[in-house]
Design an enzyme around this catalytic site. Structure first.
Site, PDB file in Angstrom:
ATOM      1  N   GLU A 183       0.815  -1.127  -0.009  1.00 12.90           N
ATOM      2  CA  GLU A 183       0.079  -0.075   0.005  1.00 12.90           C
ATOM      3  C   GLU A 183       0.953   1.137  -0.205  1.00 12.90           C
ATOM      4  O   GLU A 183       0.832   2.293  -0.767  1.00 12.90           O
ATOM      5  CB  GLU A 183      -0.777   0.005   1.045  1.00 12.90           C
ATOM      6  CG  GLU A 183      -1.984  -1.194   1.180  1.00 12.90           C
ATOM      7  CD  GLU A 183      -2.930  -0.953   0.098  1.00 12.90           C
ATOM      8  OE1 GLU A 183      -2.973  -0.038  -0.416  1.00 12.90           O
ATOM      9  OE2 GLU A 183      -3.886  -2.020   0.042  1.00 12.90           O
ATOM     10  N   ARG A 187       1.040   3.813  -3.128  1.00 16.65           N
ATOM     11  CA  ARG A 187       0.482   5.019  -2.976  1.00 16.65           C
ATOM     12  C   ARG A 187       1.517   6.120  -2.517  1.00 16.65           C
ATOM     13  O   ARG A 187       1.477   7.187  -3.281  1.00 16.65           O
ATOM     14  CB  ARG A 187      -0.611   4.953  -1.597  1.00 16.65           C
ATOM     15  CG  ARG A 187      -1.818   4.088  -1.665  1.00 16.65           C
ATOM     16  CD  ARG A 187      -2.212   3.742  -0.572  1.00 16.65           C
ATOM     17  NE  ARG A 187      -3.401   2.626  -0.761  1.00 16.65           N
ATOM     18  CZ  ARG A 187      -4.636   2.994  -0.785  1.00 16.65           C
ATOM     19  NH1 ARG A 187      -5.218   4.401  -0.861  1.00 16.65           N
ATOM     20  NH2 ARG A 187      -5.770   2.200  -0.778  1.00 16.65           N
ATOM     21  N   ASP A 316      -5.165  -9.267  -8.525  1.00 14.01           N
ATOM     22  CA  ASP A 316      -5.547  -8.385  -9.706  1.00 14.01           C
ATOM     23  C   ASP A 316      -3.937  -7.844 -10.340  1.00 14.01           C
ATOM     24  O   ASP A 316      -3.776  -7.950 -11.222  1.00 14.01           O
ATOM     25  CB  ASP A 316      -6.318  -7.365  -9.556  1.00 14.01           C
ATOM     26  CG  ASP A 316      -6.070  -6.687  -8.461  1.00 14.01           C
ATOM     27  OD1 ASP A 316      -5.138  -6.930  -7.442  1.00 14.01           O
ATOM     28  OD2 ASP A 316      -6.769  -5.495  -7.748  1.00 14.01           O
ATOM     29  N   GLU A 457     -11.424   1.610 -11.459  1.00 12.16           N
ATOM     30  CA  GLU A 457     -10.885   0.732 -12.321  1.00 12.16           C
ATOM     31  C   GLU A 457     -11.726   0.738 -13.483  1.00 12.16           C
ATOM     32  O   GLU A 457     -11.197   0.669 -14.594  1.00 12.16           O
ATOM     33  CB  GLU A 457     -11.057  -0.719 -11.760  1.00 12.16           C
ATOM     34  CG  GLU A 457     -10.032  -1.134 -10.537  1.00 12.16           C
ATOM     35  CD  GLU A 457     -10.323  -0.475  -9.124  1.00 12.16           C
ATOM     36  OE1 GLU A 457      -9.576  -0.341  -8.580  1.00 12.16           O
ATOM     37  OE2 GLU A 457     -11.599  -0.165  -8.836  1.00 12.16           O
TER      38      GLU A 457
END
Length: 555
Positions: A183, A187, A316, A457
Site C-alpha cells: 500500500e 500510494r 489483480d 477501475e
C-alpha cells in the site's frame, strides 16, 4: 595550451569545444546554466537546463528527463545491471488548462473534495466527509501524497504548492509508522516519484529515496525472495504477515516493481530495482495453472499457499504489472511478456463465461480444493479491459482487444443496471451449471456486496480504451458515472462511499472518502474528458496501480 585549443577547434569545431567545456564544468565543478520556468509556475526554484537543448514535443506537454545523479553515486554499481538513465536535468512537464466543460466539472468536484479535506482532515490519511472529521491508516497524509500528480495535471498550482510544502515540512518517516509494503509503495512512493517526474522538484525524489531505504527491510529480512509486507518505518524492521492470513497477498509482493525500478533509475542506485525484480524472477519459476496464480503466497517458505484463483482482490495487479513492467523496460524482458500472454490464455480457458440471457462476458473465480468455478466478479476486475487494450496497443494479439471490448460492456452494465447508476463492490452472474439453472437477472447483487467505494477501475479502462480507439462513447459512459457520483456520493464536505447502490432513497453513506478517489477516479475522469486523447501519453508513461504515471525507459 592555446595551440592545444586551436587543434581541438580544427578537429571538432567550435560547437564541439563549447559542449565539451560545458559538460566538463557540470561534472567537475557542479556548474549548470539555469533557466527559469515561470510559465509552469510549479517549481520552487529555477530548474537546470542545457542552454541549447531542444524541447521534445508531446502535444501540449513536455517530457521530463531523469535528474543528475547524486555526487556520491558509484556508477560502477550499475555495471551488469541496467543502463543508467540519461544524465540530463529534470525540467518538469507542463499541461494545458482544462478545455472542456466536462473537465471543468471534474476540477470542480476535486476542489469540493479538497476543500473539505483541507478544512477537516489536513495532514491525515482520509477525510470523513459527512461528519467533517478524519481517519488515519498509516499516518502519512495519504490524501496529500496521492493527490499531488492529480493537482499538477489539472493545473491547480496553489493547491499543489501548499501540498508540496506539507510534504517538504511534515512528511516524516522517523516516527512510529507500522505500514503495509504494498500500500505504501503504490500510494506514497508512487505518488512522490510521479510528483518528481512531473514537477521536476528534487525534494520529492529525496523523500522517495528516504522511504525506499526503509521499505527495503521487507526484502532483506525475509528468508525467501518473497518480502515481508509489514514494516515499521521508524524502527526499520519488518515481520511476517498478520496472524489472520496464511501468507501475504500475491498481488502485494508482485506490485512493487514499477516503483522500485523507477526509484533506482532516478537515483542511480540499483539496489531498489534488484530486490523488487528478484521477486518477479522468482515467481516466474513457480508452478502455475495455465499462467494463473493463487492469491496467497508465503514469504517464509517462498511458495504459493493453496487458495482461490481470481483476478479481483489480492490477485489483480500481479497480471497488470507483468505487462506494465515489460512496457516500462522498453519491451526488452521477454519472460514478463510470456508470463502475461500465458495468463491471458489461462483467463480465457478457466475464468471467462457468459450470462444466460444477454450473453454478457464476465470473469469468474476458481475456489475450493478442486477449483470449482464461481460466477462472481469484483469491481476490481474492471481494470482488465484497460490492461488488455494496453497490451494490444503494444503489439500483443488482436483477440486481447476483443476480450477487452466485451468485458467493457459488462462492466458498464454493472453501473447502468443499478438504480443509482453506481456499481456494487461485487456482482454475481446468472449462468447454467451442470446441476442447476439460476433463474435471476443476468447481473444481480447480494446485499453484502452492494456498497460502492468510489473505485476507479472502470473509469481507468474507459480512459485506456478512449486513448487507444478514439471512441467517444467511452467519454459518454464516464460522464454518466460522474453524474451519479455527483448525485449520490457528493455530501457537504466531499464525496463519500455508500453502502447501498440498489436504493436511491437509502444509499447508506459510509462517511469515508478513499484516497484513490483523488489519485485515480478524479484523475482518470479528467483525462477521459479531454479532447486531447494523449494528454497523458501511454507511449511515454506507464501508470502504476494507484494511478501515478512513471516514465517509460528504453531498457
Amino acid at each position: 595550451m592555446m595551440q592545444y585549443l586551436m587543434s581541438m577547434v580544427t578537429a571538432i569545431g567550435v560547437v564541439g569545444v563549447v559542449a565539451i567545456i560545458h559538460y566538463w564544468s557540470v561534472l567537475k565543478l557542479g556548474v549548470e546554466p539555469l533557466i527559469e520556468i515561470e510559465k509552469n509556475g510549479l517549481a520552487s526554484e529555477p530548474a537546470p537546463v542545457l542552454a541549447n537543448e531542444k524541447l521534445h514535443p508531446q502535444d501540449d506537454a513536455q517530457i521530463a528527463q531523469p535528474d543528475h545523479p547524486q555526487d556520491n553515486v558509484v556508477m560502477e554499481d550499475w555495471v551488469g545491471q541496467v543502463a543508467p538513465p540519461e544524465d540530463l536535468p529534470n525540467r518538469g512537464v507542463e499541461f494545458p488548462p482544462p478545455t472542456t466543460d466536462r473537465q471543468r466539472a471534474v476540477v470542480g468536484a476535486f476542489m469540493h473534495a479538497w476543500n473539505g479535506y483541507r478544512k477537516f482532515a489536513w495532514g491525515h490519511d482520509h477525510l470523513k466527509p459527512v461528519s467533517g472529521s478524519f481517519k488515519d491508516w498509516f499516518h502519512l497524509g495519504l490524501s496529500i501524497t496521492e493527490s499531488l500528480d492529480t493537482m499538477y495535471i489539472m493545473g491547480l498550482k496553489e493547491e499543489f504548492e501548499e501540498a508540496k510544502g506539507w510534504v517538504r515540512d511534515s512528511l516524516k518517516f522517523n516516527t512510529y509508522h507500522e505500514v503495509n509494503l504494498f500500500e505504501v509503495t503504490i500510494r506514497v512512493l508512487g505518488g512522490l516519484l510521479s510528483a518528481y517526474h512531473l514537477s521536476g522538484d528534487r525534494m520529492f525524489l529525496d523523500k522517495a529515496t528516504d522511504l525506499g531505504e526503509r521499505l527495503l527491510l521487507g526484502f532483506t529480512e525475509s528468508p525467501s525472495p518473497i518480502p515481508y509486507t509489514d514494516i515499521n518505518l521508524s524502527l526499520r524492521s519488518a515481520h511476517s504477515p498478520n496472524r489472520w492470513t496464511p501468507g501475504c497477498s500475491t498481488a502485494d509482493v508482485t506490485t512493487l516493481q514499477l516503483e522500485f525500478r523507477d526509484l533506482s533509475r532516478s537515483t542511480h542506485q540499483s539496489k531498489f530495482e534488484d530486490v523488487a525484480f528478484n521477486v518477479s524472477k522468482y515467481v516466474h519459476n513457480l508452478p502455475k495453472t495455465n499462467g494463473l496464480v493463487p492469491i496467497y503466497i508465503n514469504p517464509n517458505t517462498g511458495q504459493f499457499h493453496y487458495s482461490e484463483i481470481k483476478l479481483g482482490a489480492r490477485g489483480d495487479s500481479y497480471y497488470e504489472y507483468l505487462l506494465k513492467q515489460w512496457i516500462q523496460t522498453g519491451k526488452t524482458i521477454d519472460f514478463l511478456k510470456d508470463d502475461y500472454l500465458e495468463a491471458v490464455e489461462g483467463i480465457k480457458k478457466w475464468l471467462v463465461r457468459r450470462t444466460l440471457k444477454s450473453d454478457l462476458l464476465f470473469i469468474g473465480e476458481l475456489r475450493g480444493r478442486h477449483y470449482e468455478f464461481v460466477p462472481e466478479m469484483d469491481h476490481l476486475v474492471c481494470y482488465l479491459p484497460g490492461t488488455l487494450a494496453l497490451g494490444y496497443h503494444n503489439g500483443l494479439p488482436e483477440d486481447h482487444l476483443k476480450l477487452a471490448l466485451d468485458l467493457m460492456e459488462t462492466c458498464y452494465q454493472t453501473y447502468a443496471q443499478r438504480p443509482t447508476f453506481l456499481a456494487p463492490e461485487r456482482s454475481s452472474f446468472s449462468i447454467q451449471s451442470r446441476r442447476i439453472v439460476i433463474d435471476l437477472d443476468d447481473i444481480y447483487v447480494n446485499s453484502k456486496d452492494a456498497h460502492n467505494l468510489l473505485r476507479p477501475e472502470f473509469i481507468e479502462s474507459l480512459w485506456y480504451l478512449y486513448q487507444i480507439t478514439g471512441n467517444t462513447t467511452y467519454q459518454d459512459w464516464g460522464w454518466n458515472i460522474f453524474k451519479a457520483f455527483e448525485k449520490y456520493s457528493k455530501v457537504a464536505h466531499g464525496f463519500t462511499s455508500i453502502g447501498n447502490v440498489n436504493n436511491v432513497t437509502d444509499t447508506k453513506p459510509r462517511d469515508i472518502m478513499e484516497t484513490f478517489f483523488l489519485s485515480e477516479t478524479i484523475k482518470y475522469l479528467y483525462l477521459l474528458f479531454s479532447n486531447d486523447r494523449k494528454l497523458l501519453d501511454i507511449d511515454r508513461y506507464v501508470i502504476n496501480s494507484e494511478g501515478h504515471p512513471l516514465p517509460i525507459r528504453e531498457s
